[in-house]
Design a protein around this motif. Sequence first.
Motif, PDB file in Angstrom:
ATOM      1  N   PRO A 147       0.812  -2.945 -12.744  1.00 46.01           N
ATOM      2  CA  PRO A 147       0.922  -1.492 -12.394  1.00 46.01           C
ATOM      3  C   PRO A 147       2.345  -1.150 -12.098  1.00 46.01           C
ATOM      4  CG  PRO A 147      -1.101  -2.388 -11.519  1.00 46.01           C
ATOM      5  CD  PRO A 147      -0.432  -3.817 -11.882  1.00 46.01           C
ATOM      6  N   ILE A 148       2.968  -0.016 -12.599  1.00 50.65           N
ATOM      7  CA  ILE A 148       4.301   0.147 -12.131  1.00 50.65           C
ATOM      8  C   ILE A 148       4.203   1.798 -12.025  1.00 50.65           C
ATOM      9  CG2 ILE A 148       6.579   0.516 -12.814  1.00 50.65           C
ATOM     10  CD1 ILE A 148       6.235  -1.963 -14.492  1.00 50.65           C
ATOM     11  N   GLU A 149       4.421   2.046 -10.653  1.00 54.03           N
ATOM     12  CA  GLU A 149       4.516   3.577 -10.384  1.00 54.03           C
ATOM     13  C   GLU A 149       6.244   4.104 -10.440  1.00 54.03           C
ATOM     14  OE1 GLU A 149       2.375   5.976 -10.182  1.00 54.03           O
ATOM     15  OE2 GLU A 149       0.588   4.945 -10.728  1.00 54.03           O
ATOM     16  N   LEU A 159       4.455  -2.695  -8.575  1.00 57.55           N
ATOM     17  CA  LEU A 159       5.810  -2.217  -8.473  1.00 57.55           C
ATOM     18  C   LEU A 159       5.822  -0.775  -8.074  1.00 57.55           C
ATOM     19  CD1 LEU A 159       8.226  -3.761 -11.262  1.00 57.55           C
ATOM     20  CD2 LEU A 159       7.879  -4.806  -8.847  1.00 57.55           C
ATOM     21  N   VAL A 160       6.619  -0.310  -7.506  1.00 59.72           N
ATOM     22  CA  VAL A 160       7.027   1.048  -7.040  1.00 59.72           C
ATOM     23  C   VAL A 160       8.528   1.387  -7.113  1.00 59.72           C
ATOM     24  CG1 VAL A 160       6.739   3.213  -5.708  1.00 59.72           C
ATOM     25  CG2 VAL A 160       4.906   1.614  -5.489  1.00 59.72           C
ATOM     26  N   LEU A 161       8.903   2.167  -8.184  1.00 63.23           N
ATOM     27  CA  LEU A 161      10.289   2.361  -8.410  1.00 63.23           C
ATOM     28  C   LEU A 161      10.783   3.479  -8.049  1.00 63.23           C
ATOM     29  CD1 LEU A 161      10.461   0.195 -11.957  1.00 63.23           C
ATOM     30  CD2 LEU A 161      10.578  -0.490  -9.548  1.00 63.23           C
ATOM     31  N   ALA A 216       7.145   2.771   8.804  1.00 65.04           N
ATOM     32  CA  ALA A 216       6.439   3.159   9.847  1.00 65.04           C
ATOM     33  C   ALA A 216       5.000   3.301   9.297  1.00 65.04           C
ATOM     34  CB  ALA A 216       6.766   4.077  10.894  1.00 65.04           C
ATOM     35  N   ASP A 217       5.262   4.479   8.192  1.00 68.46           N
ATOM     36  CA  ASP A 217       4.000   4.691   7.658  1.00 68.46           C
ATOM     37  C   ASP A 217       3.144   3.611   7.140  1.00 68.46           C
ATOM     38  OD1 ASP A 217       3.956   7.901   7.593  1.00 68.46           O
ATOM     39  OD2 ASP A 217       6.092   7.111   6.896  1.00 68.46           O
ATOM     40  N   LEU A 218       3.730   2.818   6.504  1.00 67.59           N
ATOM     41  CA  LEU A 218       3.128   1.633   5.599  1.00 67.59           C
ATOM     42  C   LEU A 218       2.669   0.461   6.587  1.00 67.59           C
ATOM     43  CD1 LEU A 218       5.662   1.132   2.646  1.00 67.59           C
ATOM     44  CD2 LEU A 218       3.195   2.264   2.562  1.00 67.59           C
ATOM     45  N   ALA A 270       2.353   8.809  -2.150  1.00 68.63           N
ATOM     46  CA  ALA A 270       1.181   9.028  -2.911  1.00 68.63           C
ATOM     47  C   ALA A 270       1.394   8.150  -4.133  1.00 68.63           C
ATOM     48  CB  ALA A 270       1.114  10.665  -3.410  1.00 68.63           C
ATOM     49  N   ALA A 271       2.492   7.861  -4.734  1.00 63.64           N
ATOM     50  CA  ALA A 271       2.646   6.946  -5.641  1.00 63.64           C
ATOM     51  C   ALA A 271       2.479   5.405  -5.108  1.00 63.64           C
ATOM     52  CB  ALA A 271       4.321   6.880  -6.206  1.00 63.64           C
ATOM     53  N   ILE A 272       2.816   5.042  -3.917  1.00 68.60           N
ATOM     54  CA  ILE A 272       2.498   3.925  -3.081  1.00 68.60           C
ATOM     55  C   ILE A 272       1.107   3.748  -3.221  1.00 68.60           C
ATOM     56  CG2 ILE A 272       2.764   2.338  -1.096  1.00 68.60           C
ATOM     57  CD1 ILE A 272       5.419   3.587  -0.680  1.00 68.60           C
TER      58      ILE A 272
END
Length: 319
Positions: free
Chosen positions: A257-259, A155-157, A83-85, A307-309
């Motif tokens: 970019p990878i977070e 990516l966000v892992l 829902a946030d995204l 925050a990472a996203i």
Amino acid sequence: MISMKLAARLMILLGILLAFAIFVAARISTREQAITAEFPPQGDFLKVDGKRVHVIVQGEGPDVVLIHGASGNALDMMQAFGADLAKDHRVIAFDRPGLGYSDALADQSLKAQALHLAAAAKQLNVRTPLVIGQSYGGSVSLAWAIYAPIKPRALVLISAPSMPWPGKLDVTYRLTANPVGSALLLPLAAGLLPMSYIDKAVASVFSPEAVPQGYAKAIAAPLALRLAALRANMAQVNALRAQLVGMEPLYPNLALPIEMIHGTADSVVPVEVHSIPFTKLVPSAHLDVIEGAGHMPHYTRKPQVLAAIARAEARAALR
């Protein structure tokens, strides 16, 4: 006389085993009907190579693909921050092959799953998604970045296995790593495991942090107790380490970019075994280590994950 007695005893034993097998099969059927009635599909279905892919889509804007972990389904990631995204993104959450309501694949490798989900995403006109994966879903996300023709913008892992680990898997997985163990034990689990097992398993995954109120029901966790889902999950996890061995030499080629988000108290996927060594191989990887966080920071530390996203989106915009 002795042989006749032995034969009679064997017949009785076979009869008992047959009756027990019929009982277990009936229990599996009854339980699975009840589970699917209580937790029906929440999204839509796509067809990829004749296989159904269950997908939940919400919102409008740049595409974000969510990939859940082992024993899960699309609701896990959607309930955490979908829902946030969805306020400013089109959020696309897949059930991975064999789990939730997506059909299993003959090839259950990370690469096959990534290509399958990317093909499903293509049907939704996805071009350069931000791909977010948690736990095993993070491994699939890495495979997507390496192998899929639809390249992620970032990516966000989250708590993701990325490196081959020392030692062996839990005994539960090892017992089902061969055809005999799988054929004997998984039907017993599907038919006879009490529903209280779900709560214990969830608590162990969240440990040392608390499980959010109503989590198991909100994410339809009992779907994982169906026999086909058990088989798919056990096969996928048992094969994971060998596949990470094959992917590791390809990591230095990743430039997107990878977070990475990982907790110091994650005993399921230890940060020092996975994310920390990964950052030494991939210069574009940034790791946020959260002190005291367990394996599920997308629930227990959601602000840090969001925050990472946001950082991944900002970094992708600068490329």
